[in-house]
Design a protein around this motif. Structure first.
Motif, PDB file in Angstrom:
ATOM      1  N   ALA A   1       0.825  -1.208   0.000  1.00 53.21           N
ATOM      2  CA  ALA A   1       0.000   0.000   0.000  1.00 53.21           C
ATOM      3  C   ALA A   1       0.859   1.256   0.000  1.00 53.21           C
ATOM      4  N   GLU A   2       1.912   1.261   0.798  1.00 51.01           N
ATOM      5  CA  GLU A   2       2.795   2.423   0.875  1.00 51.01           C
ATOM      6  C   GLU A   2       3.415   2.750  -0.480  1.00 51.01           C
ATOM      7  N   ASN A   3       3.646   1.706  -1.279  1.00 48.05           N
ATOM      8  CA  ASN A   3       4.270   1.884  -2.586  1.00 48.05           C
ATOM      9  C   ASN A   3       3.272   1.872  -3.742  1.00 48.05           C
ATOM     10  N   ASN A   4       1.985   1.988  -3.423  1.00 48.22           N
ATOM     11  CA  ASN A   4       0.937   2.046  -4.454  1.00 48.22           C
ATOM     12  C   ASN A   4       1.034   0.890  -5.443  1.00 48.22           C
ATOM     13  N   SER A   5       1.277  -0.292  -4.925  1.00 49.20           N
ATOM     14  CA  SER A   5       1.377  -1.538  -5.700  1.00 49.20           C
ATOM     15  C   SER A   5       2.606  -1.577  -6.597  1.00 49.20           C
ATOM     16  N   LEU A   6       3.545  -0.663  -6.388  1.00 49.87           N
ATOM     17  CA  LEU A   6       4.713  -0.555  -7.256  1.00 49.87           C
ATOM     18  C   LEU A   6       6.009  -0.813  -6.486  1.00 49.87           C
ATOM     19  N   TYR A   7       5.937  -1.629  -5.437  1.00 49.02           N
ATOM     20  CA  TYR A   7       7.147  -1.952  -4.683  1.00 49.02           C
ATOM     21  C   TYR A   7       8.156  -2.669  -5.568  1.00 49.02           C
ATOM     22  N   ASN A   8       7.644  -3.566  -6.401  1.00 49.31           N
ATOM     23  CA  ASN A   8       8.483  -4.228  -7.412  1.00 49.31           C
ATOM     24  C   ASN A   8       7.793  -4.060  -8.767  1.00 49.31           C
ATOM     25  N   THR A   9       8.379  -4.601  -9.819  1.00 51.30           N
ATOM     26  CA  THR A   9       7.759  -4.477 -11.138  1.00 51.30           C
ATOM     27  C   THR A   9       6.445  -5.249 -11.152  1.00 51.30           C
ATOM     28  N   PRO A  10       5.332  -4.580 -11.381  1.00 50.63           N
ATOM     29  CA  PRO A  10       4.032  -5.249 -11.330  1.00 50.63           C
ATOM     30  C   PRO A  10       3.691  -5.875 -12.682  1.00 50.63           C
ATOM     31  N   PRO A  11       2.609  -6.647 -12.743  1.00 50.91           N
ATOM     32  CA  PRO A  11       2.129  -7.179 -14.033  1.00 50.91           C
ATOM     33  C   PRO A  11       1.442  -6.059 -14.806  1.00 50.91           C
ATOM     34  N   SER A  12       2.237  -5.237 -15.449  1.00 52.15           N
ATOM     35  CA  SER A  12       1.759  -3.958 -15.971  1.00 52.15           C
ATOM     36  C   SER A  12       0.670  -4.113 -17.031  1.00 52.15           C
ATOM     37  N   PHE A  13       0.830  -5.047 -17.958  1.00 47.66           N
ATOM     38  CA  PHE A  13      -0.186  -5.186 -19.003  1.00 47.66           C
ATOM     39  C   PHE A  13      -1.512  -5.656 -18.417  1.00 47.66           C
ATOM     40  N   SER A  14      -1.458  -6.562 -17.450  1.00 52.73           N
ATOM     41  CA  SER A  14      -2.696  -7.050 -16.822  1.00 52.73           C
ATOM     42  C   SER A  14      -3.412  -5.922 -16.086  1.00 52.73           C
ATOM     43  N   ILE A  15      -2.668  -5.067 -15.399  1.00 52.61           N
ATOM     44  CA  ILE A  15      -3.283  -3.933 -14.701  1.00 52.61           C
ATOM     45  C   ILE A  15      -3.916  -2.973 -15.705  1.00 52.61           C
ATOM     46  N   TYR A  16      -3.216  -2.723 -16.787  1.00 52.23           N
ATOM     47  CA  TYR A  16      -3.763  -1.888 -17.859  1.00 52.23           C
ATOM     48  C   TYR A  16      -5.086  -2.453 -18.374  1.00 52.23           C
ATOM     49  N   MET A  17      -5.146  -3.780 -18.566  1.00 50.08           N
ATOM     50  CA  MET A  17      -6.368  -4.407 -19.066  1.00 50.08           C
ATOM     51  C   MET A  17      -7.492  -4.351 -18.033  1.00 50.08           C
TER      52      MET A  17
END
Length: 362
Positions: free
Chosen positions: A231-247
Motif C-alpha cells: 500500500a505504501e508503494n501504491n502496488s509498485l514496490y516491485n515491477t508489477p504485471p503492468s499489461f494485466s493492470i492496464y487491461m
C-alpha cells in the motif's frame, strides 16, 4: 479475422471484444509515448496514472471511501490463501472459514499451515449444492477473521447475502463474481480476486483492503507478503504485471460505460435465466447441481440424466462455437461460465443448442 467463438471457460475467461480492440489499437504506442504499455516503466507518470485510475474506478463502482485502498498484486488468489493468515492469524486466535466449495476448502487448508483454523459452516454434506444458513454460524471463541468464497465456480452456487458479524473482520474471495452486481462492500475488511474470471486477464490479483487492516498487518514478514508495504508503494514496490493492470483498468472503464453494477446485475440475471430455463424446462433431461435458491449467475453447472451423452454434448457444442462447457470432475457434466463479458447472444446460443440437443437425443 476468424470468427470468434463463445468462450464459456471458467478462467482465463472471455473479454469484451471492444476492450481487445482498444488494447490492440494502443499496443504499439500507448498514450503517444512511442512505446507499448508493456514497455513503459512502471515508475513512469503514465503507468502510475493507470494504477491510480484503476483504483479510483473500482472504489467508485463499489462506493468505497478513503477508508479503503486497492492493491494490484501477484501470485493469484491462491497466494492470498496464505498471505491473509500470515498477516492476521495471531497466536490464540482462529481463522474462521465458511466452506462452500473447493477454493474455500483450499483457503482453509492453506491457513492451517500458518495457525489455528475453524470451519464455521460447510455445505460439504450435499456436495456443495447450497450456501449454509448464515444466521447460525458456529464461530470459534476468538476469531481472527471470517472468510467466505462469494461464488463457487466449480459447483455453481453463490452467496445471495453476506454474514453479519460484529467486530470481526469479514474477508471474501470474490474472484468469480466481483462487479457482477451491487453489494455493500463496506461490510468487508478485505476482498480479493484473481482478475482472470471477471475483471481482465490473468497475472494480477486485486486486493481491496480497509486501512485499519493495512496498519494491523504483520511487520515480521518478507516485504512481498506485507500489505502495508504494498500500500505504501501504491502496488509498485516491485515491477508489477503492468499489461494485466492496464487491461483491468479498461475492463473497469467498460463496466462504467455499460451503466455500472445495476446494469451488470440486470445483464447477468437475464443471461443466466436463458440457461436455467433450458434446464428447468427439460423435464429432467438436464439437472442443475445447485439448489435453485443458491444458483450462481456466473457459473451454471448441470448434468445430463443419461451421462453417456455428455461427451457428445461437449463435442457438438464445440462444433457450434460453444467452447469450454465441460464440467469439473467434482460435479461432472457441464459448467458454463458466463461472467460480465459474456454477451447475451452467447447464452441464447447455448440455450438453443441445449433444446436442440435434447430433441435429438431423447
Amino acid at each position: 479475422m476468424t470468427k470468434r467463438v463463445y468462450n464459456f471457460n471458467p478462467g482465463p475467461a472471455t473479454l469484451p471484444l471492444s476492450i481487445l480492440e482498444k488494447a490492440q489499437a494502443e499496443l504499439l504506442n500507448y498514450n503517444n509515448t512511442g512505446m507499448s504499455v508493456m514497455e513503459i516503466s512502471h515508475r513512469s507518470k503514465e503507468f502510475e496514472a493507470i494504477v491510480s485510475e484503476a483504483e479510483n474506478r473500482l472504489k467508485s463502482l463499489l462506493q468505497l471511501n478513503d477508508d479503503y485502498r486497492v492493491l494490484f498484486l501477484q501470485g493469484g488468489a491462491t497466494t492470498q490463501f496464505s498471505m491473509i493468515p500470515m498477516n492476521y492469524l495471531k497466536q490464540g486466535t482462529q481463522a474462521n472459514y465458511i466452506v462452500t466449495g473447493s477454493f474455500a476448502d483450499k483457503a482453509c487448508k492453506e491457513a492451517a499451515f500458518i495457525g489455528e483454523t475453524h470451519v464455521a459452516a460447510s455445505s460439504k454434506d450435499a456436495n456443495h449444492s447450497y450456501i449454509p444458513e448464515l444466521t447460525s454460524l458456529n464461530l470459534s471463541d476468538n476469531p481472527a477473521y471470517v472468510h467466505i468464497t462469494s461464488n463457487n465456480t466449480i459447483y455453481g452456487t453463490q452467496f445471495k447475502e453476506f454474514p453479519e458479524i460484529n467486530n470481526v473482520p469479514l474477508i471474501a474471495d470474490m474472484s468469480s463474481d466481483l462487479l457482477c452486481k451491487p453489494f455493500d462492500a463496506n461490510k468487508f475488511a478485505l476482498i480479493y480476486a484473481g482478475a482472470q474470471k471477471n475483471l481482465g486477464p490473468s497475472g494480477v490479483t486485486i486486493v481491496i483492503i480497509r486501512k485499519d487492516l493495512i496498519e494491523a498487518s504483520n511487520k515480521d514478514l518478507p516485504s512481498m507478503l506485507r500489505y502495508d508495504i504494498m500500500a505504501e508503494n501504491n502496488s509498485l514496490y516491485n515491477t508489477p504485471p503492468s499489461f494485466s493492470i492496464y487491461m483491468v483498468n479498461l475492463m473497469l472503464e467498460w463496466v462504467i460505460e455499460q451503466g455500472g453494477l445495476i446494469a451488470m446485475e440486470k445483464h447477468n440475471d437475464e443471461k443466466a435465466s436463458y440457461i436455467y430455463q433450458a434446464i428447468d424446462s427439460s423435464s429432467g433431461f438436464y439437472k442443475g447441481h445447485s439448489q435453485p435458491e443458491f444458483r450462481s449467475t456466473m457459473n451454471v453447472t448441470f448434468t445430463i440424466a443419461n451421462s453417456e451423452l455428455e461427451s457428445k454434448f461437449i463435442a457438438e457444442a464445440a462444433g457450434k462455437g460453444l467452447i469450454g462447457v465441460k464440467g469439473h470432475r467434482s460435479v461432472g457434466g457441464m459448467r458454463t461460465s458466463i461472467y460480465n463479458a459474456m454477451p447475451k447472444e452467447g447464452c441464447l446460443a447455448l440455450a438453443e443448442f441445449m433444446a436442440e440437443f435434447q430433441k435429438n437425443n431423447q
